[in-house]
Enzyme design. Structure first.
Site, mmCIF file in Angstrom:
data_model
loop_
_atom_site.group_PDB
_atom_site.id
_atom_site.type_symbol
_atom_site.label_atom_id
_atom_site.label_comp_id
_atom_site.label_asym_id
_atom_site.label_seq_id
_atom_site.Cartn_x
_atom_site.Cartn_y
_atom_site.Cartn_z
ATOM 1 N N SER A 117 0.712 -4.869 12.642
ATOM 2 C CA SER A 117 0.032 -5.323 11.426
ATOM 3 C C SER A 117 0.948 -5.323 10.209
ATOM 4 C CB SER A 117 -1.161 -4.403 11.150
ATOM 5 O OG SER A 117 -0.737 -3.061 11.149
ATOM 6 N N THR A 128 -6.172 0.609 2.290
ATOM 7 C CA THR A 128 -6.017 -0.121 3.546
ATOM 8 C C THR A 128 -7.405 -0.425 4.085
ATOM 9 O OG1 THR A 128 -5.127 -0.068 5.803
ATOM 10 C CG2 THR A 128 -5.694 2.057 4.843
ATOM 11 N N GLY A 129 -7.527 -1.582 4.702
ATOM 12 C CA GLY A 129 -8.836 -2.012 5.175
ATOM 13 C C GLY A 129 -9.091 -3.426 4.689
ATOM 14 N N ARG A 173 -4.113 -17.050 2.548
ATOM 15 C CA ARG A 173 -5.004 -15.934 2.147
ATOM 16 C C ARG A 173 -4.151 -14.734 1.710
ATOM 17 N NH1 ARG A 173 -5.561 -10.336 3.738
ATOM 18 N NH2 ARG A 173 -7.683 -9.702 3.283
ATOM 19 N N THR A 213 2.004 -5.513 4.633
ATOM 20 C CA THR A 213 1.025 -5.874 5.668
ATOM 21 C C THR A 213 1.142 -7.339 6.060
ATOM 22 O OG1 THR A 213 -1.341 -5.834 6.225
ATOM 23 C CG2 THR A 213 -0.785 -6.500 3.997
ATOM 24 N N THR A 229 -2.547 -1.727 6.900
ATOM 25 C CA THR A 229 -1.433 -1.801 5.951
ATOM 26 C C THR A 229 -0.671 -0.497 5.981
ATOM 27 O OG1 THR A 229 -2.651 -3.256 4.469
ATOM 28 C CG2 THR A 229 -0.905 -1.935 3.470
HETATM 29 C C1 SD4 Z 1 -5.508 -6.876 3.698
HETATM 30 N N1 SD4 Z 1 -5.762 -4.544 3.203
HETATM 31 O O1 SD4 Z 1 -4.702 -7.788 3.765
HETATM 32 C C2 SD4 Z 1 -5.030 -5.488 3.998
HETATM 33 C C3 SD4 Z 1 -5.157 -5.242 5.448
HETATM 34 C C4 SD4 Z 1 -5.272 -3.804 5.815
HETATM 35 O O2 SD4 Z 1 -6.005 -2.093 7.122
HETATM 36 O O3 SD4 Z 1 -4.915 -2.905 5.221
HETATM 37 N N2 SD4 Z 1 -5.869 -3.394 6.804
HETATM 38 O O4 SD4 Z 1 -6.694 -7.049 3.444
#
Ligand code: SD4
Length: 301
Positions: free
Chosen positions: A49, A204-205, A181, A171, A153
């Site tokens: 990721s 993160t998320g 995006r 990320t 991330t």
């Molecule tokens: C995003 N926050 O691009 C990042 C992805 C991520 O755990 O952290 N995922 O939305």
């Protein structure tokens, strides 16, 4: 002289913390430590990721977001939608130090990196291509073709021996995202924030949710008001959950598109973390206690 401390999101943040700790222990700046810590994760193809081996967008291309923030002067360097560079965090560093700007996107960021001779390299690996194919098949059966789960991330927060604080993120964003995006990770205040006057935070998320609450800024502001790193993470995330749950199922999240987690550090190197799900672990090491620990974040239920 301050006692350094560093923390990074997810168990794969261990390698980041290991690299960053060594540099902080040698007296390097928090900004250097965060950049190098993130580079280590970006170059690890087994992290699916971030950087090399990162998950591709819906057209099969890996587009990366990354950012760095310096707590002394609130300077920011960020890039979004960058292709063909294994270390977008180092482009972010260039943006921070060499340009009068804070955020460069796509081709502009790539051309800037080329001008400084940053290394280009392939991002897609056999395994990330395979994961992508499988996700594509699943997505073809789903109702909303623009959404894809599976994302993480690397976010790093650090305090150096001079008392300077830094934060950084990197990320490949949401799996199968639409080309172009951009998530929270390169957006100051949302995916990251650092201020020597209080501390630093990273998220993160699901970026689309994290950015609605400007979570990282909210956490640092709460610390400025006297909250501990832990209290600030819980309070900021809980406020956003309370607001969003009026229209979205964000409490006790089970879907990737509603999961959020935050990690923060204060001026003394204490950390805090919170998530709206039970899977968020982070890596943490300090000068005082030299053991690298993996800690489960508090769940906001
Ligand atoms: C995003 N926050 O691009 C990042 C992805 C991520 O755990 O952290 N995922 O939305």
């Amino acid at each position: 002289m301050m006692q350094w401390a560093i923390a990074a999101t997810w168990p794969f943040g261990q390698s980041a913390v290991r690299v960053g700790s060594r540099l902080l222990d040698q007296g390097m700046s928090g900004l250097d430590a965060v950049e190098q810590a993130i580079r280590a994760v970006e170059l690890d193809p087994s992290v699916d990721s971030v950087g090399v081996g990162g998950v591709p967008n819906c057209e099969g291309e890996v587009q990366l977001d990354a950012a760095l923030m310096r707590g002394q002067d609130l300077a920011v360097g960020a890039v979004a939608g960058v292709k063909g560079f294994p270390n977008p965090i180092s482009i972010a560093r260039l943006v921070l130090e060499k340009t009068p700007h804070h955020l460069l996107v796509g081709e502009g960021a790539e051309r800037y990196a080329d001008a400084y001779g940053l290394e280009r390299g392939p991002l897609l690996t056999a395994s990330s291509l395979e994961t992508w194919r499988k996700r594509r098949e699943k997505q073809a059966q789903a109702e909303d073709p623009s959404l894809g789960g599976g994302h993480d991330t690397v976010g790093v927060v650090a305090l150096d021996m001079n008392g300077d604080i830094a934060a950084g993120t990197s990320t490949s964003g949401l799996a199968l995202k639409l080309p172009g995006r951009v998530g929270d990770s390169p957006l100051v205040g949302s995916g990251f924030y650092a201020d020597n006057a209080a501390g630093a935070a990273v998220g993160t998320g699901c970026g689309e949710l994290i950015m609605r609450g400007c979570l990282s800024f909210a956490i640092v502001e709460l610390m400025k008001g006297g909250a501990s790193a832990q209290q600030a993470c819980e309070e900021a995330l809980n406020r956003l959950i309370c607001r969003l749950e009026q229209c979205l199922p964000v409490r006790n999240a089970t879907e990737d598109m509603t999961k959020m987690a935050v990690l923060a550090i204060d001026q003394k190197g204490n950390v805090g973390a919170a998530a709206n799900h039970g899977e968020f672990d982070f890596a943490y090491q300090t000068a005082r206690d030299r053991e690298l620990r993996i800690i489960r974040a508090r769940i906001i239920a």
